[in-house]
Design a protein around this motif. Structure first.
Motif, PDB file in Angstrom:
ATOM      1  N   ARG A  90      -1.385  33.821  -8.804  1.00 35.29           N
ATOM      2  CA  ARG A  90      -1.396  32.609 -10.042  1.00 35.29           C
ATOM      3  C   ARG A  90      -0.731  33.420 -11.014  1.00 35.29           C
ATOM      4  NH1 ARG A  90      -7.672  34.300 -12.948  1.00 35.29           N
ATOM      5  NH2 ARG A  90      -6.866  35.838 -13.720  1.00 35.29           N
ATOM      6  N   ASP A  91      -0.589  35.059 -11.475  1.00 37.66           N
ATOM      7  CA  ASP A  91       0.122  34.992 -12.193  1.00 37.66           C
ATOM      8  C   ASP A  91       1.960  34.972 -12.020  1.00 37.66           C
ATOM      9  OD1 ASP A  91      -2.293  35.612 -13.567  1.00 37.66           O
ATOM     10  OD2 ASP A  91      -2.152  37.535 -11.951  1.00 37.66           O
ATOM     11  N   LEU A  92       2.735  35.770 -10.913  1.00 38.79           N
ATOM     12  CA  LEU A  92       3.146  35.479 -11.039  1.00 38.79           C
ATOM     13  C   LEU A  92       4.877  34.524 -12.549  1.00 38.79           C
ATOM     14  CD1 LEU A  92       4.041  36.539  -7.763  1.00 38.79           C
ATOM     15  CD2 LEU A  92       5.341  36.836  -9.250  1.00 38.79           C
ATOM     16  N   PRO A  93       4.072  33.076 -11.990  1.00 35.66           N
ATOM     17  CA  PRO A  93       5.122  31.970 -12.869  1.00 35.66           C
ATOM     18  C   PRO A  93       5.919  32.111 -14.421  1.00 35.66           C
ATOM     19  CG  PRO A  93       3.985  31.172 -10.382  1.00 35.66           C
ATOM     20  CD  PRO A  93       3.105  32.611 -10.504  1.00 35.66           C
ATOM     21  N   TYR A  94       3.838  32.617 -14.423  1.00 32.29           N
ATOM     22  CA  TYR A  94       4.253  32.993 -15.601  1.00 32.29           C
ATOM     23  C   TYR A  94       4.440  34.084 -16.854  1.00 32.29           C
ATOM     24  CZ  TYR A  94       2.367  34.959 -20.386  1.00 32.29           C
ATOM     25  OH  TYR A  94       1.816  34.808 -21.640  1.00 32.29           O
ATOM     26  N   ALA A  95       4.481  35.423 -15.987  1.00 33.36           N
ATOM     27  CA  ALA A  95       4.969  36.386 -16.204  1.00 33.36           C
ATOM     28  C   ALA A  95       6.342  36.192 -16.289  1.00 33.36           C
ATOM     29  CB  ALA A  95       4.183  37.772 -15.658  1.00 33.36           C
ATOM     30  N   LEU A  96       7.051  35.914 -15.392  1.00 28.94           N
ATOM     31  CA  LEU A  96       8.642  36.086 -14.778  1.00 28.94           C
ATOM     32  C   LEU A  96       8.915  34.264 -16.049  1.00 28.94           C
ATOM     33  CD1 LEU A  96       8.813  35.291 -11.550  1.00 28.94           C
ATOM     34  CD2 LEU A  96       9.501  37.424 -12.593  1.00 28.94           C
ATOM     35  N   ALA A  97       8.326  33.945 -16.435  1.00 27.16           N
ATOM     36  CA  ALA A  97       8.788  32.920 -16.921  1.00 27.16           C
ATOM     37  C   ALA A  97       8.897  32.767 -18.113  1.00 27.16           C
ATOM     38  CB  ALA A  97       8.068  30.938 -16.989  1.00 27.16           C
ATOM     39  N   ALA A  98       7.988  33.697 -18.483  1.00 23.80           N
ATOM     40  CA  ALA A  98       7.927  34.406 -20.708  1.00 23.80           C
ATOM     41  C   ALA A  98       8.281  35.601 -20.391  1.00 23.80           C
ATOM     42  CB  ALA A  98       6.331  34.554 -20.446  1.00 23.80           C
ATOM     43  N   ARG A  99       9.060  36.290 -20.026  1.00 20.74           N
ATOM     44  CA  ARG A  99       9.220  37.626 -19.291  1.00 20.74           C
ATOM     45  C   ARG A  99       8.689  39.072 -19.845  1.00 20.74           C
ATOM     46  NH1 ARG A  99      15.310  36.990 -19.038  1.00 20.74           N
ATOM     47  NH2 ARG A  99      15.297  38.961 -20.413  1.00 20.74           N
ATOM     48  N   LYS A 100       7.367  38.555 -19.385  1.00 22.68           N
ATOM     49  CA  LYS A 100       6.255  39.744 -19.262  1.00 22.68           C
ATOM     50  C   LYS A 100       6.830  40.832 -18.490  1.00 22.68           C
ATOM     51  CE  LYS A 100       3.963  37.560 -22.293  1.00 22.68           C
ATOM     52  NZ  LYS A 100       3.769  37.215 -24.276  1.00 22.68           N
ATOM     53  N   ILE A 101       6.255  42.549 -19.007  1.00 17.32           N
ATOM     54  CA  ILE A 101       6.408  43.221 -18.033  1.00 17.32           C
ATOM     55  C   ILE A 101       5.117  43.174 -17.498  1.00 17.32           C
ATOM     56  CG2 ILE A 101       5.594  44.728 -19.646  1.00 17.32           C
ATOM     57  CD1 ILE A 101       6.616  47.046 -18.869  1.00 17.32           C
ATOM     58  N   GLY A 102       5.156  43.135 -16.275  1.00 20.22           N
ATOM     59  CA  GLY A 102       3.746  43.462 -15.259  1.00 20.22           C
ATOM     60  C   GLY A 102       3.560  44.056 -13.873  1.00 20.22           C
ATOM     61  N   ALA A 103       2.486  43.749 -13.542  1.00 17.15           N
ATOM     62  CA  ALA A 103       2.781  45.290 -12.846  1.00 17.15           C
ATOM     63  C   ALA A 103       1.865  44.637 -11.203  1.00 17.15           C
ATOM     64  CB  ALA A 103       1.678  46.855 -12.644  1.00 17.15           C
ATOM     65  N   THR A 104       2.600  44.671 -10.216  1.00 16.70           N
ATOM     66  CA  THR A 104       2.003  44.192  -8.806  1.00 16.70           C
ATOM     67  C   THR A 104       1.128  44.270  -8.814  1.00 16.70           C
ATOM     68  OG1 THR A 104       3.741  45.432  -7.995  1.00 16.70           O
ATOM     69  CG2 THR A 104       3.935  43.200  -9.183  1.00 16.70           C
ATOM     70  N   THR A 105      -0.482  43.120  -8.036  1.00 15.39           N
ATOM     71  CA  THR A 105      -1.793  44.517  -7.449  1.00 15.39           C
ATOM     72  C   THR A 105      -0.450  43.674  -6.103  1.00 15.39           C
ATOM     73  OG1 THR A 105      -2.386  41.529  -7.574  1.00 15.39           O
ATOM     74  CG2 THR A 105      -2.516  42.837  -8.599  1.00 15.39           C
ATOM     75  N   VAL A 106      -1.305  44.259  -5.102  1.00 12.46           N
ATOM     76  CA  VAL A 106      -1.791  43.837  -3.837  1.00 12.46           C
ATOM     77  C   VAL A 106      -0.543  42.460  -3.278  1.00 12.46           C
ATOM     78  CG1 VAL A 106      -2.823  43.870  -1.184  1.00 12.46           C
ATOM     79  CG2 VAL A 106      -3.166  45.519  -2.816  1.00 12.46           C
ATOM     80  N   ALA A 107      -1.702  41.442  -3.108  1.00 13.14           N
ATOM     81  CA  ALA A 107      -1.194  40.533  -3.317  1.00 13.14           C
ATOM     82  C   ALA A 107       0.230  40.543  -3.574  1.00 13.14           C
ATOM     83  CB  ALA A 107      -2.280  39.193  -3.889  1.00 13.14           C
ATOM     84  N   ALA A 108       0.081  40.583  -5.096  1.00 13.90           N
ATOM     85  CA  ALA A 108       1.666  39.906  -6.074  1.00 13.90           C
ATOM     86  C   ALA A 108       2.893  41.142  -4.859  1.00 13.90           C
ATOM     87  CB  ALA A 108       1.718  40.389  -7.098  1.00 13.90           C
ATOM     88  N   THR A 109       2.743  42.183  -4.651  1.00 17.11           N
ATOM     89  CA  THR A 109       3.233  43.088  -3.612  1.00 17.11           C
ATOM     90  C   THR A 109       3.430  42.537  -2.339  1.00 17.11           C
ATOM     91  OG1 THR A 109       2.337  44.647  -5.366  1.00 17.11           O
ATOM     92  CG2 THR A 109       3.820  45.106  -3.397  1.00 17.11           C
ATOM     93  N   MET A 110       3.184  41.736  -1.838  1.00  9.83           N
ATOM     94  CA  MET A 110       2.960  41.361  -0.769  1.00  9.83           C
ATOM     95  C   MET A 110       3.674  40.490  -0.775  1.00  9.83           C
ATOM     96  SD  MET A 110      -0.582  41.402   1.519  1.00  9.83           S
ATOM     97  CE  MET A 110       0.211  40.800   2.922  1.00  9.83           C
ATOM     98  N   ILE A 111       3.574  39.450  -1.519  1.00 10.20           N
ATOM     99  CA  ILE A 111       4.732  37.914  -2.246  1.00 10.20           C
ATOM    100  C   ILE A 111       5.890  38.613  -2.285  1.00 10.20           C
ATOM    101  CG2 ILE A 111       5.046  36.209  -3.885  1.00 10.20           C
ATOM    102  CD1 ILE A 111       2.144  36.145  -3.529  1.00 10.20           C
ATOM    103  N   CYS A 112       6.106  39.426  -2.673  1.00 10.29           N
ATOM    104  CA  CYS A 112       7.781  39.956  -3.351  1.00 10.29           C
ATOM    105  C   CYS A 112       8.819  40.722  -2.334  1.00 10.29           C
ATOM    106  CB  CYS A 112       7.442  40.469  -4.418  1.00 10.29           C
ATOM    107  SG  CYS A 112       7.242  40.153  -5.917  1.00 10.29           S
ATOM    108  N   ALA A 113       7.807  41.748  -1.892  1.00 13.09           N
ATOM    109  CA  ALA A 113       8.001  42.310  -0.513  1.00 13.09           C
ATOM    110  C   ALA A 113       8.587  40.959   0.102  1.00 13.09           C
ATOM    111  CB  ALA A 113       6.837  43.047  -0.307  1.00 13.09           C
ATOM    112  N   GLU A 114       8.376  39.991   0.818  1.00 16.52           N
ATOM    113  CA  GLU A 114       8.046  38.617   1.789  1.00 16.52           C
ATOM    114  C   GLU A 114       9.334  38.654   1.346  1.00 16.52           C
ATOM    115  OE1 GLU A 114       6.122  36.060   5.022  1.00 16.52           O
ATOM    116  OE2 GLU A 114       5.977  35.819   2.933  1.00 16.52           O
ATOM    117  N   LEU A 115       9.492  37.954  -0.518  1.00 19.08           N
ATOM    118  CA  LEU A 115      10.666  37.717  -0.702  1.00 19.08           C
ATOM    119  C   LEU A 115      12.290  38.390  -0.136  1.00 19.08           C
ATOM    120  CD1 LEU A 115       9.425  35.940  -4.324  1.00 19.08           C
ATOM    121  CD2 LEU A 115       9.839  34.351  -1.577  1.00 19.08           C
ATOM    122  N   ALA A 116      12.024  39.632  -0.347  1.00 21.72           N
ATOM    123  CA  ALA A 116      12.791  40.435   0.148  1.00 21.72           C
ATOM    124  C   ALA A 116      13.153  40.819   0.868  1.00 21.72           C
ATOM    125  CB  ALA A 116      13.030  41.842  -1.132  1.00 21.72           C
TER     126      ALA A 116
END
Length: 301
Positions: A90-116
Motif C-alpha cells: 500500500r505504501d509503494l505509490p506514496y513513497a515513490l511519488a513523494a520521493r521518500k526514503i523507504g525500506a521494503t518489507t517482504v511484501a514490497a520486496t517481492m513486488i519489486c523483485a518480480e518487476l525486476a
C-alpha cells in the motif's frame, strides 16, 4: 518501469550477462536490527551471496526510484536514517511519488523483485497471522503477496511472535506451497522446529528449482515459501524464546502498540530480554538463508 526502477552497476552488469541474482529486503536494515550491526550484516550477507556465485540486489526506495542493488554509501544511509519508511504494497505509490526514503518489507520486496525479473529472494522470516488475529484482523501483507507475486522466498520460517499454525492455514487457503530444507517441519525463526509440518521437503537446490519451474510453467502464479531452519548451533531453546515472546507480547498490548509497529517493538524487546542473544541468532539465520538462496538462484539459471 524505467521511470521507477534504477539498477546498481553491479546488478545491471549481472542482468546484461544473464548471471543469477538474489533479492534482499531492506527493512531488516532500517527496522530489524540496530546500527551498526544492521549495515555490517547487510554487507556480510551480500558477500555470502557473491561467494555463492550469485549477485546480491538489496532493494530500497531512494529519490523516487526503486533501487535494485545498493552501493555501500546507500546501505550506510539506509542503516543510519531515522526517516526510512517501512514500505509494504500500500505504501509503494506514496513513497515513490513523494520521493521518500523507504525500506521494503517482504511484501514490497517481492513486488519489486518480480518487476525486476528476479525470482529468488532471501529474508530472515516471513510475516504472518498475528496472535489474536480473530479479533484484531492483524494479518501481514506478506501472506497476500505470496499468493500474488511469483518469487521464491528463502526464510527461516515465520517469526515465533506469530500464530504459526494459522499462518500456514492462510498460505494453504491461498495456494502458496511451503517447502522445507533438511527437515519435514516448518521452521520458527529463532528455533528450527515450529511443530508444524511443511507441505513438502525438498533438500536439493536442483529439485527446488524444478519445482518452481513446474509451478510457474503451469501458469500457477504466486510465490513459494522455502523454509530453511536456523543452524542448531545458533538456535535458541524453544521453551525460553516462547516464554520471552509471551512476555513481550503482553508488554506490547499493555502499551497499545499495534499495526506495523508491533514487529519492530517485539524484536527489540526480545533482544533486550535475551541480552542480545536473539540478535546473534537473527544474524546467523539470515546468513544461512543467503547461502541457500544463492544455491537456488544458480540452480534456476
Amino acid at each position: 518501469m524505467q521511470d521507477f526502477i534504477a539498477y546498481s552497476p553491479e546488478v545491471a552488469a549481472a542482468r546484461a550477462a544473464g548471471r543469477p541474482i538474489v533479492a534482499l529486503e531492506s527493512t531488516i536494515i532500517s527496522h530489524g536490527m540496530p546500527y551498526p550491526q544492521n549495515v555490517q550484516t547487510a554487507r556480510e550477507v551480500e558477500d555470502i551471496i557473491r561467494a555463492g556465485g550469485a549477485v546480491p540486489a538489496t532493494i530500497a526506495l531512494l529519490d523516487g526510484k526503486i533501487r535494485v542493488g545498493l552501493t555501500p554509501e546507500e546501505l550506510e544511509l539506509l542503516g543510519r536514517s531515522p526517516k526510512a519508511l517501512k514500505i509494504s504494497r500500500r505504501d509503494l505509490p506514496y513513497a515513490l511519488a513523494a520521493r521518500k526514503i523507504g525500506a521494503t518489507t517482504v511484501a514490497a520486496t517481492m513486488i519489486c523483485a518480480e518487476l525486476a525479473g528476479i525470482r529468488v529472494f532471501v529474508t530472515g522470516g516471513i510475516g504472518g497471522v498475528h496472535r489474536g488475529a480473530e479479533t484484531s484482523f492483524d494479518i501481514s501483507a506478506d501472506l497476500q503477496e505470496l499468493a500474488r507475486s511469483s518469487v521464491a522466498v528463502v526464510c527461516a520460517g515465520a517469526k515465533s511472535i506469530l500464530d504459526i499454525g494459522l499462518t500456514l492455514e492462510y498460505l494453504e487457503t491461498h495456494g502458496v506451497p511451503v517447502l522445507a530444507i533438511g527437515q519435514d517441519n516448518f521452521a520458527a525463526f529463532y528455533t528450527p522446529d515450529s511443530g508444524f509440518k511443511a507441505d513438502f521437503r525438498i533438500d536439493e537446490p536442483a529439485e527446488q528449482a524444478r519445482f518452481l519451474k513446474t509451478k510457474w510453467a503451469l501458469g500457477l502464479a504466486g510465490g513459494v515459501v522455502i523454509s530453511n531452519p536456523v543452524p542448531a548451533a545458533a538456535a535458541m531453546p524453544r521453551a525460553e524464546i516462547d516464554a520471552i515472546t509471551e512476555q513481550a507480547l503482553g508488554e506490547a498490548a499493555a502499551q497499545g502498540i499495534t499495526g506495523k509497529a508491533v514487529t519492530p517493538y517485539l524484536l527489540a524487546r526480545i533482544k533486550a530480554l535475551t541480552e542480545g542473544r536473539s540478535l546473534a541468532t537473527n544474524i546467523a539465520l539470515v546468513k544461512h538463508n543467503a547461502q541457500a538462496g544463492a544455491r537456488l538462484a544458480l540452480a534456476l539459471g
